[in-house]
Scaffold this motif. Structure first.
Motif, short mmCIF file in Angstrom:
data_model
loop_
_atom_site.label_atom_id
_atom_site.label_comp_id
_atom_site.label_asym_id
_atom_site.label_seq_id
_atom_site.Cartn_x
_atom_site.Cartn_y
_atom_site.Cartn_z
N ILE A 263 0.85 -1.19 0.00
CA ILE A 263 0.00 0.00 0.00
C ILE A 263 0.89 1.24 0.00
N LEU A 264 0.73 2.07 -1.01
CA LEU A 264 1.46 3.33 -1.05
C LEU A 264 0.65 4.39 -0.31
N LEU A 265 1.33 5.11 0.58
CA LEU A 265 0.68 6.12 1.42
C LEU A 265 1.34 7.48 1.18
N PRO A 266 0.86 8.24 0.18
CA PRO A 266 1.47 9.54 -0.09
C PRO A 266 1.31 10.50 1.09
N PHE A 267 2.34 11.26 1.35
CA PHE A 267 2.40 12.15 2.50
C PHE A 267 1.36 13.27 2.41
N VAL A 268 0.61 13.45 3.49
CA VAL A 268 -0.30 14.59 3.64
C VAL A 268 0.22 15.44 4.78
N GLY A 269 0.54 16.71 4.48
CA GLY A 269 1.22 17.53 5.48
C GLY A 269 0.49 18.78 5.92
N GLN A 270 -0.79 18.89 5.56
CA GLN A 270 -1.49 20.14 5.82
C GLN A 270 -1.49 20.54 7.29
N GLU A 271 -1.65 19.55 8.17
CA GLU A 271 -1.68 19.83 9.60
C GLU A 271 -0.46 19.25 10.32
N ASP A 283 1.32 20.78 0.97
CA ASP A 283 0.44 20.20 1.97
C ASP A 283 -0.25 18.91 1.52
N GLN A 284 -0.45 18.78 0.22
CA GLN A 284 -1.19 17.62 -0.31
C GLN A 284 -0.29 16.82 -1.26
N PRO A 285 -0.60 15.52 -1.43
CA PRO A 285 0.21 14.70 -2.33
C PRO A 285 0.17 15.21 -3.77
N VAL A 286 1.23 14.93 -4.52
CA VAL A 286 1.27 15.18 -5.96
C VAL A 286 0.83 13.89 -6.65
N LEU A 287 -0.34 13.93 -7.26
CA LEU A 287 -0.92 12.71 -7.82
C LEU A 287 0.00 12.05 -8.84
N SER A 288 0.60 12.85 -9.72
CA SER A 288 1.45 12.27 -10.77
C SER A 288 2.63 11.53 -10.16
N THR A 334 -13.68 0.21 3.19
CA THR A 334 -14.69 1.23 3.52
C THR A 334 -14.24 2.09 4.71
N LEU A 335 -13.42 1.51 5.59
CA LEU A 335 -12.84 2.16 6.78
C LEU A 335 -13.86 2.61 7.82
N MET A 336 -14.97 3.23 7.40
CA MET A 336 -16.03 3.70 8.29
C MET A 336 -15.61 4.89 9.14
N GLU A 337 -14.38 4.91 9.61
CA GLU A 337 -13.83 6.10 10.25
C GLU A 337 -12.32 6.03 10.14
N GLU A 338 -11.68 7.20 10.11
CA GLU A 338 -10.23 7.24 10.00
C GLU A 338 -9.78 8.55 10.60
N HIS A 339 -8.80 8.50 11.49
CA HIS A 339 -8.39 9.71 12.20
C HIS A 339 -6.96 10.15 11.90
N ILE A 340 -6.05 9.21 11.70
CA ILE A 340 -4.63 9.56 11.60
C ILE A 340 -4.37 10.46 10.39
N THR A 341 -4.85 10.02 9.21
CA THR A 341 -4.62 10.82 8.01
C THR A 341 -5.54 12.02 7.95
N THR A 342 -6.76 11.86 8.41
CA THR A 342 -7.72 12.96 8.38
C THR A 342 -7.22 14.13 9.22
N MET A 343 -6.65 13.83 10.40
CA MET A 343 -6.14 14.90 11.26
C MET A 343 -4.91 15.57 10.65
N ALA A 344 -4.29 14.90 9.68
CA ALA A 344 -3.16 15.51 8.98
C ALA A 344 -3.63 16.47 7.89
N GLY A 345 -4.96 16.49 7.62
CA GLY A 345 -5.49 17.41 6.62
C GLY A 345 -5.85 16.77 5.31
N ALA A 346 -5.98 15.43 5.27
CA ALA A 346 -6.34 14.76 4.03
C ALA A 346 -7.74 15.16 3.59
N LEU A 347 -7.95 15.18 2.28
CA LEU A 347 -9.22 15.61 1.72
C LEU A 347 -10.08 14.44 1.24
#
Length: 380
Positions: A263-271, A283-288, A334-347
């Motif tokens: 699983i590739l996990l691109p860095f989210v740095g907004q927060e 702050d957000q991953p570069v998709l390319s 589906t995850l249903m909830e996710e905090h680690i990446t969301t608190m980092a500012g993921a969209l």
């Protein structure tokens, strides 16, 4: 022109079934020419078809991050809190069971559990009994749910606090009902990077030792990479080389378990903490970048680790869907909830409905299939 010929030779070599060398992997990651990148994408997608088929899989699961209290201070983490912080939390057994019940009622086959390293999470002064109680809280009520729980970092944390061997901790968790281990806390398996990103975390050798020990003891693991921050192409390929070597060992030595997916996990740095945000510069991953790295990961690992996914939490559903044309065969859970990446500012959000995942997959003209944690098909 020389680079293009080199790329063609490398890709032909991969299509013939050979493993890439680290040097070849770096050459692929260095490409900026659109034609060369398109060739890498197409090769990765062809290998995906050969190694994993055309059906895109997904899992119905729930993520439970049971505490955000953590003794470590990783430079990329916006999730951790001190126990004195107003927004620190630590779920009790009733809250964990409530979330597990909700997951089962919504059709989940897996509960993924990870949390901060909370030194207060003890029973009678010991760490392992606390973790075993968390497992038993869920497994006593739902014995058939698959617990994908506790990273190599958490195993080391328990072992250090209690003075145990890693094998003792893994065996106890396995016997209590843990079904597999998340291959997180890997970040980038390069100690030069780790000294900046996560200096308090386990080093590369310890991560590899714990995952290999899990394989020996019959506990399957996943594998991950946190990408797109301060690491170089050479360090990215070094990470993939270590994962491939680890998987070769598990297979060639006929261990009862192995790595199930990458699983590739691109860095989210907004927060994220400001020092790393300034260093990374976005702050957000570069998709390319994520798509190219994911494609090269398929080419590099696919003979040994055939299942690949990118995180819709980090890239958004559109990005994760696009990755299915760049070598991925799984769209995650589906995850249903996710905090680690969301608190980092993921969209990308925190919950995905099954129908939404199915629609995304179908938009590519590909069939979809529910799976379990170990990639066995689940009949609808």
């Amino acid at each position: 022109m020389l680079t293009k010929i080199t790329v063609e030779k490398i890709l032909d070599h991969a299509l013939m079934g050979y493993d890439l060398s680290p040097e070849e992997g770096v050459v692929l990651l260095q490409q900026t020419d659109e034609e060369a990148i398109a060739a890498i994408r197409d090769t990765s997608d062809t290998l995906r078809h050969t190694q994993a088929g055309d059906t895109v899989t997904y899992i119905i699961n729930r993520n439970i991050n049971f505490t955000n209290i953590c003794e470590q201070h990783c430079s990329f983490c916006a999730f951790r809190r001190d126990d004195s912080d107003a927004d620190a939390y630590w779920l009790d057994s009733a809250q964990i069971l409530e979330k597990a019940t909700d997951a089962v009622q919504r059709g989940a086959t897996e509960i993924c559990m990870q949390g901060g390293l909370n030194p207060q999470a003890l029973i009678n002064g010991k760490s392992l009994p606390y973790y075993l109680k968390v497992v038993e809280t869920i497994k006593q009520e739902f014995p058939h749910i698959h617990l994908h729980a506790f990273s190599p970092q958490e195993v080391q944390f328990i072992a250090r606090l209690d003075g145990l061997e890693y094998a003792d901790v893994i065996t106890a968790l396995r016997d209590a009902g843990v079904g597999s281990m998340p291959g997180t806390a890997a970040e980038v398996l390069d100690d030069q990077v780790r000294r900046i990103l996560c200096p308090e975390k386990i080093d590369t050798a310890t991560w590899l030792e714990i995952v290999s020990t899990a394989h020996k003891l019959g506990l399957h693991t996943t594998s991950t990479m946190l990408s797109g921050h301060i690491e170089t192409h050479e360090q990215q390929i070094g990470h993939l080389e270590k994962l491939r070597s680890l998987q070769k060992t598990a297979i060639n030595r006929e261990y009862p378990a192995k790595i199930t997916e990458f699983i590739l996990l691109p860095f989210v740095g907004q927060e994220a903490p400001k020092s790393l945000r300034r260093r990374v510069g976005r702050d957000q991953p570069v998709l390319s970048d994520a798509l190219l790295l994911g494609a090269v990961a398929r080419i590099y690992l696919g003979n040994w680790i055939p299942n690949h996914q990118q995180s819709w939490v980090k890239l958004g559903l559109a990005g994760a869907t696009e990755s299915l044309a760049w070598g991925c065969n799984d769209i995650g859970g589906t995850l249903m909830e996710e905090h680690i990446t969301t608190m980092a500012g993921a969209l990308g959000g925190t919950c995905m409905e099954v129908e939404t995942l199915q629609t995304a997959i179908a938009s590519l003209g590909r069939p979809y299939q529910q799976r379990d944690t170990l990639y066995q098909k689940i009949k609808s």
